[in-house]
Design an enzyme around this catalytic site. Structure first.
Site, mmCIF file in Angstrom:
data_model
loop_
_atom_site.group_PDB
_atom_site.id
_atom_site.type_symbol
_atom_site.label_atom_id
_atom_site.label_comp_id
_atom_site.label_asym_id
_atom_site.label_seq_id
_atom_site.Cartn_x
_atom_site.Cartn_y
_atom_site.Cartn_z
ATOM 1 N NE ARG A 42 41.784 57.795 58.934
ATOM 2 C CZ ARG A 42 41.839 56.890 57.919
ATOM 3 N NH1 ARG A 42 40.586 56.741 57.171
ATOM 4 N NH2 ARG A 42 42.868 56.211 57.748
ATOM 5 C CB SER A 111 45.880 56.358 66.719
ATOM 6 O OG SER A 111 44.851 56.874 66.385
ATOM 7 C CE LYS A 140 44.988 53.823 59.829
ATOM 8 N NZ LYS A 140 45.266 53.961 61.300
HETATM 9 N N1 TZP Z 1 41.796 53.651 62.705
HETATM 10 C C1 TZP Z 1 41.785 52.559 63.019
HETATM 11 S S1 TZP Z 1 40.509 51.461 62.489
HETATM 12 C C2 TZP Z 1 40.137 52.690 61.528
HETATM 13 C C3 TZP Z 1 40.626 53.906 61.643
HETATM 14 C C4 TZP Z 1 40.510 55.026 60.983
HETATM 15 C C5 TZP Z 1 38.945 52.670 60.446
HETATM 16 C C6 TZP Z 1 37.524 52.644 61.125
HETATM 17 O O1 TZP Z 1 36.647 52.539 60.262
HETATM 18 P P1 TZP Z 1 35.559 51.481 60.321
HETATM 19 O O2 TZP Z 1 34.562 51.394 59.052
HETATM 20 O O3 TZP Z 1 34.601 51.642 61.440
HETATM 21 O O4 TZP Z 1 36.149 49.925 60.503
#
Ligand code: TZP
Ligand code: MG
Length: 212
Positions: A42, A111, A140
């Protein structure tokens, strides 16, 4: 590489914010050695040339550990790097278009945040679904908050595998037992930890206990 039943048990999404003195390759390899079963690259800010180079490096690394490898959002990089597939969100390219471009043999992850989106994604050709954010996360921005019940309803509505994502760590993961997910996708629970090996092993042990 294709998906199998256990491929999504412990899914790592990359994030170069936590590199410190390390390279992404060394962090990712440490997690692969210790049990990560799926890898997504990503990258939101890399130029195309560096993105492609990194994609090829990560693909080769994942494949050394027999782990499928997908690219977030960027179909062009996925194709050029001959990655195993792509992961797209609701605001990216449409699911039909993504499936058409990557072909029937590549992995398409999508997603979703509602049962309706999940059913539609499956119908339009998704191979697996990511659902989140399950818990609050600083990784995020503008995530949708998903309840346990929604996650469970999504799992009951589709045949394809589902992973939970967002703020999942080795404590709150226990509360996802019984939701029907095939595994979890994480960033900070692995990459932000001082001891990546230990954190990965701990998470993997829990995943094997509650999701298989
Ligand atoms: N998509 C939804 S939440 C997220 C993504 C890419 C972040 C996930 O990162 P973390 O650190 O596991 O919360
Ligand atoms: Mg996206």
């Amino acid at each position: 590489m294709k998906l199998d039943n256990k491929s999504l048990l412990l899914y790592l999404v990359t994030d170069r914010s936590w590199l410190g003195d390390h390279s992404l390759a060394s962090q990712v390899e440490e997690s692969l050695i210790n049990g990560v079963t799926f890898l997504q690259l990503r990258e939101k800010k890399l130029d195309n040339e560096s993105f492609l180079k990194l994609a090829i490096e990560m693909k080769e690394l994942a494949h050394c550990y027999n782990v499928p490898f997908v690219i977030n959002d960027n179909l062009d990089i996925a194709i050029k790097s001959d990655s195993d597939g792509v992961h797209i969100g609701q605001d990216d390219i449409s699911i039909e278009e993504a499936r058409r471009i990557i072909g029937k043999d590549k992995i398409l992850g999508v997603s979703v945040g509602t049962v309706e989106e999940a059913i539609l994604a499956e119908k339009l050709g998704a191979d697996y679904l990511g659902v989140g954010a399950m818990f609050s996360t600083n990784t995020k921005e503008n995530t949708r908050d998903i309840s346990f019940d929604t996650l469970k309803n999504i799992c009951e509505s589709v045949k394809i595998p589902v992973v939970g994502i967002g703020g999942i760590n080795n404590e709150n993961i226990l509360s996802l037992e019984g939701s029907g997910i095939n595994g979890v996708a994480v960033i900070s629970a692995i990459l932000a930890q001082k001891d990546i090996s230990k954190s990965t092993r701990e998470l993997k042990d829990i995943c094997e206990n509650i999701f298989i």
